[in-house]
Design a protein around this motif. Structure first.
Motif, PDB file in Angstrom:
ATOM      1  N   GLY A 254       0.806  -0.822   0.026  1.00 45.92           N
ATOM      2  CA  GLY A 254       0.487   0.133  -0.051  1.00 45.92           C
ATOM      3  C   GLY A 254       1.030   1.137  -0.438  1.00 45.92           C
ATOM      4  N   TRP A 255       2.203   1.847   0.383  1.00 45.27           N
ATOM      5  CA  TRP A 255       3.258   2.143   0.123  1.00 45.27           C
ATOM      6  C   TRP A 255       3.409   1.966  -0.299  1.00 45.27           C
ATOM      7  N   ARG A 256       3.231   1.153  -1.656  1.00 44.83           N
ATOM      8  CA  ARG A 256       3.876   1.239  -3.004  1.00 44.83           C
ATOM      9  C   ARG A 256       5.352   1.056  -2.667  1.00 44.83           C
ATOM     10  N   GLY A 257       5.931  -0.097  -1.673  1.00 45.03           N
ATOM     11  CA  GLY A 257       7.625   0.360  -1.304  1.00 45.03           C
ATOM     12  C   GLY A 257       8.223   0.656  -0.780  1.00 45.03           C
ATOM     13  N   GLY A 258       7.413   1.415   0.449  1.00 47.55           N
ATOM     14  CA  GLY A 258       8.129   3.430   0.285  1.00 47.55           C
ATOM     15  C   GLY A 258       8.168   3.983  -0.294  1.00 47.55           C
ATOM     16  N   LEU A 259       7.944   3.976  -1.901  1.00 52.12           N
ATOM     17  CA  LEU A 259       7.774   5.442  -2.282  1.00 52.12           C
ATOM     18  C   LEU A 259       7.006   6.162  -1.813  1.00 52.12           C
ATOM     19  N   ARG A 260       5.917   5.966  -1.097  1.00 54.83           N
ATOM     20  CA  ARG A 260       4.853   6.601  -0.969  1.00 54.83           C
ATOM     21  C   ARG A 260       4.909   8.097   0.193  1.00 54.83           C
ATOM     22  N   ALA A 261       5.802   7.037   1.263  1.00 54.28           N
ATOM     23  CA  ALA A 261       6.466   7.283   2.600  1.00 54.28           C
ATOM     24  C   ALA A 261       6.939   8.484   2.363  1.00 54.28           C
ATOM     25  N   ILE A 262       8.812   7.984   1.192  1.00 57.47           N
ATOM     26  CA  ILE A 262       9.086   9.087   0.668  1.00 57.47           C
ATOM     27  C   ILE A 262       8.470  10.095   0.376  1.00 57.47           C
ATOM     28  N   SER A 263       7.203  10.149  -0.585  1.00 58.52           N
ATOM     29  CA  SER A 263       7.060  11.571  -1.640  1.00 58.52           C
ATOM     30  C   SER A 263       6.453  12.122   0.054  1.00 58.52           C
ATOM     31  N   THR A 264       5.987  11.369   0.650  1.00 61.50           N
ATOM     32  CA  THR A 264       5.276  12.485   2.225  1.00 61.50           C
ATOM     33  C   THR A 264       6.077  13.091   3.048  1.00 61.50           C
ATOM     34  N   SER A 265       7.653  12.794   2.701  1.00 63.62           N
ATOM     35  CA  SER A 265       8.041  13.356   3.914  1.00 63.62           C
ATOM     36  C   SER A 265       9.021  14.563   2.909  1.00 63.62           C
ATOM     37  N   LEU A 266       9.015  14.128   1.587  1.00 64.47           N
ATOM     38  CA  LEU A 266       9.671  15.550   0.761  1.00 64.47           C
ATOM     39  C   LEU A 266       8.155  17.077   1.193  1.00 64.47           C
ATOM     40  N   ASN A 267       7.216  15.766   0.716  1.00 62.98           N
ATOM     41  CA  ASN A 267       6.767  17.413   1.029  1.00 62.98           C
ATOM     42  C   ASN A 267       6.002  18.503   2.139  1.00 62.98           C
ATOM     43  N   ALA A 268       6.409  17.099   3.245  1.00 58.85           N
ATOM     44  CA  ALA A 268       6.360  17.552   5.213  1.00 58.85           C
ATOM     45  C   ALA A 268       7.118  18.393   4.694  1.00 58.85           C
ATOM     46  N   GLN A 269       8.467  18.289   4.022  1.00 58.34           N
ATOM     47  CA  GLN A 269       9.742  19.147   4.444  1.00 58.34           C
ATOM     48  C   GLN A 269       9.907  20.430   3.710  1.00 58.34           C
ATOM     49  N   ALA A 270       9.321  20.385   2.585  1.00 56.77           N
ATOM     50  CA  ALA A 270       9.636  21.581   1.725  1.00 56.77           C
ATOM     51  C   ALA A 270       8.680  22.723   3.114  1.00 56.77           C
ATOM     52  N   VAL A 271       7.600  21.765   4.026  1.00 54.44           N
ATOM     53  CA  VAL A 271       6.542  23.323   4.337  1.00 54.44           C
ATOM     54  C   VAL A 271       7.185  23.353   5.190  1.00 54.44           C
ATOM     55  N   GLY A 272       7.880  21.999   6.344  1.00 58.01           N
ATOM     56  CA  GLY A 272       8.635  22.527   7.642  1.00 58.01           C
ATOM     57  C   GLY A 272       9.596  23.293   7.287  1.00 58.01           C
ATOM     58  N   TYR A 273      10.539  23.318   6.475  1.00 57.95           N
ATOM     59  CA  TYR A 273      11.712  23.587   6.989  1.00 57.95           C
ATOM     60  C   TYR A 273      11.597  25.214   6.435  1.00 57.95           C
ATOM     61  N   ASP A 274      11.128  25.530   5.483  1.00 59.78           N
ATOM     62  CA  ASP A 274      10.325  26.623   4.902  1.00 59.78           C
ATOM     63  C   ASP A 274      10.112  27.244   6.341  1.00 59.78           C
ATOM     64  N   TYR A 275       9.142  27.518   6.747  1.00 55.56           N
ATOM     65  CA  TYR A 275       8.943  28.258   8.507  1.00 55.56           C
ATOM     66  C   TYR A 275      10.487  27.745   8.855  1.00 55.56           C
ATOM     67  N   LEU A 276      10.807  27.027   9.304  1.00 52.11           N
ATOM     68  CA  LEU A 276      12.336  27.161  10.183  1.00 52.11           C
ATOM     69  C   LEU A 276      12.900  28.141   9.852  1.00 52.11           C
ATOM     70  N   CYS A 277      13.207  27.852   7.988  1.00 53.36           N
ATOM     71  CA  CYS A 277      13.784  29.146   7.442  1.00 53.36           C
ATOM     72  C   CYS A 277      13.169  30.376   8.066  1.00 53.36           C
ATOM     73  N   LYS A 278      12.270  31.077   7.786  1.00 53.88           N
ATOM     74  CA  LYS A 278      11.921  32.010   8.223  1.00 53.88           C
ATOM     75  C   LYS A 278      11.907  32.476   9.478  1.00 53.88           C
ATOM     76  N   LYS A 279      11.966  31.550  10.002  1.00 54.93           N
ATOM     77  CA  LYS A 279      12.005  31.994  11.236  1.00 54.93           C
ATOM     78  C   LYS A 279      12.771  32.293  11.766  1.00 54.93           C
ATOM     79  N   ILE A 280      14.247  31.342  11.697  1.00 56.13           N
ATOM     80  CA  ILE A 280      15.383  31.523  11.529  1.00 56.13           C
ATOM     81  C   ILE A 280      15.956  33.039  11.406  1.00 56.13           C
ATOM     82  N   LEU A 281      15.523  33.466  10.449  1.00 53.89           N
ATOM     83  CA  LEU A 281      16.044  34.488  10.306  1.00 53.89           C
ATOM     84  C   LEU A 281      15.161  35.760  10.456  1.00 53.89           C
ATOM     85  N   GLU A 282      14.065  36.002  10.701  1.00 50.99           N
ATOM     86  CA  GLU A 282      13.029  37.095  11.549  1.00 50.99           C
ATOM     87  C   GLU A 282      13.890  37.116  12.622  1.00 50.99           C
ATOM     88  N   VAL A 283      14.088  36.094  14.064  1.00 49.23           N
ATOM     89  CA  VAL A 283      14.712  36.602  15.083  1.00 49.23           C
ATOM     90  C   VAL A 283      15.465  36.653  15.163  1.00 49.23           C
TER      91      VAL A 283
END
Length: 361
Positions: A254-283
């Motif tokens: 169901g996870w296509r051998g892990g490919l869907r888990a990798i895709s989920t991780s990549l999408n989540a990182q795009a959002v999460g690190y975007d937020y962290l990056c902006k906060k690091i510089l904002e402060v």
């Protein structure tokens, strides 16, 4: 005061074509018709890349034309990810990544393409010959440890990567599990062999890394300059699922051998690190800012194409280029608004063009 400018490039497999086309199109708008091609790398003080973004980052830092990067994907993509027709056959195509079919020949094809582009250029070459700081992400599989290959742009660095070739670093940062072979490299200055995996497993969006590196560089030089950091994705197919009870209990199939888990991780990182990056510089409180480059919602057909990072068919690459040009049209209009995100990016390229043509103040 001129800001310290950072360009961060996400991972995304064959979707690196989008990044090359986006930067090339925006640079073309800045230069105008008939002008020499802009050396985009010199528009930034620091360039950070992950996976396919690492290839684009290396090309920019080395002064390679973006057309050469596009050619790398266009000419060699079908060899880097062989069996393109079989990969697109429903269900049957899943056997290619599941069984690692073509990974050995794909590794050889990628190395040959990178050697043609970068030859023997090293991180020391980038630092001494170009004056640009470069950082690429990877993972040391023996320790499961995050690794950053970088120029010697910090006072605490000992030059570990000075003799490391861009070819080797790109092999390491793009070594995506399942889709490609892991990279077995001989470390500079010795006979030690290390196996590396794709940096996208921990920093597919390297924005936070770029922010931290920039802060430390300015600290080393005792410079009180604001940081302007720009993040350019590889047009990710934003995921998300409405899960039935059955899917909550799915296994490897169901996870296509892990490919869907990798895709989920990549999408989540795009959002999460975007937020962290902006906060690091904002402060920092000095006007430092981080920007995610403007992009429009892709067409339904393109969304279907970009679900697969290994799709090297010409029609897919052309669709990515068309989307990049459309997104640049949208971003260029936004750049006319003073102090907007795209106005700052336009200023970075405009300053670089003025320096290149000798018109800098």
């Amino acid at each position: 005061m001129k800001p310290f400018r950072v360009l961060c490039l996400d991972g995304g497999g064959m979707r690196g074509v989008y990044q090359a086309a986006y930067l090339r199109a925006f640079a073309g708008r800045v230069c105008g018709d008939g002008a020499p091609e802009l050396d985009v790398g010199r528009c930034f003080d620091l360039i950070v890349g992950t996976s396919t973004g690492g290839i684009v980052a290396s090309a920019l830092a080395a002064g390679e034309p973006l057309s050469a990067v596009d050619d790398l994907y266009e000419v060699h993509g079908k060899e880097i990810f062989p069996m393109q027709r079989l990969r697109r056959v429903p269900w049957l195509g899943s056997l290619v990544p599941f069984l690692g079919l073509g990974n050995r020949s794909g590794e050889a094809a990628l190395r040959a393409a990178l050697e043609k582009t970068f030859a023997e250029k090293t991180f020391r070459h980038i630092q001494d010959g170009r004056g640009i700081s470069l950082a690429l992400t990877s993972i040391d599989m023996a320790r499961h440890a995050a690794v950053v290959f970088k120029t010697r742009h910090l006072a605490r660095l000992n030059g570990r990567d000075d003799a490391r070739t861009l070819v080797d670093a790109c092999m390491a940062t793009t070594a995506a599990p399942v889709l490609r072979a892991l990279a077995k490299l001989t470390e500079p200055g010795g006979n030690t062999e290390v196996v590396y995996a794709d940096g996208g497993l921990w920093a597919n969006n390297p924005g936070a890394l770029g922010a931290i590196e920039a802060v430390e560089i300015l600290g080393d030089h005792n410079e009180a300059r604001p940081i302007h950091l720009f993040m350019l994705g590889a047009l990710p197919a934003q995921g998300g699922e409405e899960l039935s009870d059955w899917k909550r209990y799915r296994g490897a199939i169901g996870w296509r051998g892990g490919l869907r888990a990798i895709s989920t991780s990549l999408n989540a990182q795009a959002v999460g690190y975007d937020y962290l990056c902006k906060k690091i510089l904002e402060v920092r409180g000095d006007g430092s800012r981080a920007f995610r480059m403007s992009a429009q919602c892709p067409s339904e057909k393109l969304l279907e194409y970009i679900k697969n990072m290994d799709d090297a068919r010409p029609k897919v690459l052309n669709a990515l280029r068309r989307q990049a040009i459309s997104d640049v049209d949208y971003a260029w209009a936004q750049s006319a608004t003073p102090n907007s995100e795209m106005a700052h990016f336009r200023a970075a390229l405009t300053d670089g063009f003025a320096q290149q043509t000798g018109d800098a103040a």
